[in-house]
Design an enzyme around this catalytic site. Structure first.
Site, short mmCIF file in Angstrom:
data_model
loop_
_atom_site.label_atom_id
_atom_site.label_comp_id
_atom_site.label_asym_id
_atom_site.label_seq_id
_atom_site.Cartn_x
_atom_site.Cartn_y
_atom_site.Cartn_z
N HIS A 1 0.76 -1.14 0.05
CA HIS A 1 0.23 0.05 0.04
C HIS A 1 0.85 1.24 -0.19
O HIS A 1 2.01 0.94 0.18
CB HIS A 1 -0.92 -0.10 1.24
CG HIS A 1 -0.40 0.14 2.63
ND1 HIS A 1 -1.02 0.77 3.50
CD2 HIS A 1 1.01 0.20 2.96
CE1 HIS A 1 -0.22 0.67 4.70
NE2 HIS A 1 0.90 0.31 4.69
N HIS B 1 3.47 -5.14 3.71
CA HIS B 1 3.44 -5.59 5.17
C HIS B 1 3.26 -7.11 5.04
O HIS B 1 2.47 -7.49 4.29
CB HIS B 1 2.56 -4.92 5.92
CG HIS B 1 2.91 -3.44 6.14
ND1 HIS B 1 4.09 -3.09 7.28
CD2 HIS B 1 2.44 -2.51 5.70
CE1 HIS B 1 4.04 -1.83 6.93
NE2 HIS B 1 3.09 -1.16 6.41
N CYS C 1 5.83 6.23 4.75
CA CYS C 1 4.46 5.43 4.30
C CYS C 1 3.83 5.95 3.16
O CYS C 1 3.03 5.37 2.62
CB CYS C 1 3.72 4.98 5.33
SG CYS C 1 4.60 3.87 6.47
N HIS D 1 4.80 0.48 -0.47
CA HIS D 1 5.80 -0.62 0.45
C HIS D 1 4.45 -1.68 0.69
O HIS D 1 3.50 -1.56 0.45
CB HIS D 1 6.35 0.18 1.75
CG HIS D 1 5.34 0.61 2.67
ND1 HIS D 1 4.51 1.69 2.37
CD2 HIS D 1 4.95 0.17 3.75
CE1 HIS D 1 3.77 2.00 3.51
NE2 HIS D 1 3.91 1.01 4.16
N GLU E 1 0.47 -5.06 11.80
CA GLU E 1 0.94 -4.62 10.59
C GLU E 1 2.46 -5.11 10.68
O GLU E 1 3.08 -5.26 9.59
CB GLU E 1 1.09 -3.17 10.54
CG GLU E 1 1.54 -2.52 9.32
CD GLU E 1 1.03 -0.93 9.34
OE1 GLU E 1 -0.08 -0.76 8.82
OE2 GLU E 1 2.05 -0.22 9.35
N HIS F 1 -1.24 -10.55 -1.60
CA HIS F 1 -0.30 -9.99 -2.90
C HIS F 1 -1.07 -8.89 -3.58
O HIS F 1 -0.86 -9.00 -4.80
CB HIS F 1 0.03 -11.17 -3.41
CG HIS F 1 1.13 -11.91 -2.74
ND1 HIS F 1 0.72 -12.90 -1.81
CD2 HIS F 1 2.53 -11.91 -2.80
CE1 HIS F 1 1.93 -13.42 -1.09
NE2 HIS F 1 3.04 -12.86 -1.82
#
Length: 149
Positions: free
Chosen positions: A16, A31, A25, A29, A136, A75
């Protein structure tokens, strides 16, 4: 009959970017998320019922959460649909990547709200969503509790 809470844990990988954010952020990137789903209900008392003694079969809960959340978000890259990353999202999608455009900022807080709505609608009438925890990172998570909402 007493109310019992049961929890099932799910893992998925999601990318995201946070539109308008003033830190790292804002960049695309990802998680390795863990989603803890806790439901509450009474165990089935009918001794002739195939699921006697269960609040809900873990495999039934797994099916709901996989269909509503894991299979959709795993994904995938999630963007706010109003993001200036829209062109990047279109390019990724055109190249066959899984891209989700959502009407919220894709923070853990907002994602857990979205997930709660999706899961609640699929649960059997006698089962309630008690809480969700979306982890997260190893040290950061957002929680949603039905009692707070």
């Amino acid at each position: 009959m007493k109310q019992i809470r049961i929890t099932k844990i799910f893992s998925f990988e999601t990318g995201h970017a946070l539109y308008g954010y003033d830190g790292k952020c804002r960049n695309v990137h990802g998680h390795s998320y863990k989603l803890f789903v806790t439901v509450i209900g009474s165990p089935i008392e009918d001794t002739n019922h195939v699921k006697y003694g269960m609040v809900i079969d873990f495999s039934d809960l797994k099916k709901i959460v996989k269909e509503e959340v894991v299979d959709v978000f795993d994904h995938a890259t999630v963007f706010n649909k109003n993001t200036p990353h829209f062109e990047l999202a279109k390019e990724l999608s055109d190249r066959g990547h899984s891209v989700l455009l959502v009407d919220y900022q894709p923070t853990s807080e907002m994602m857990v709200i979205d997930f709660s709505e999706k899961i609640k609608t699929r649960l059997p009438q006698n089962i309630s969503l008690h809480s969700l925890r979306l982890q997260e990172t190893d040290s950061s998570y957002a929680e949603w509790f039905a009692a707070d909402n």
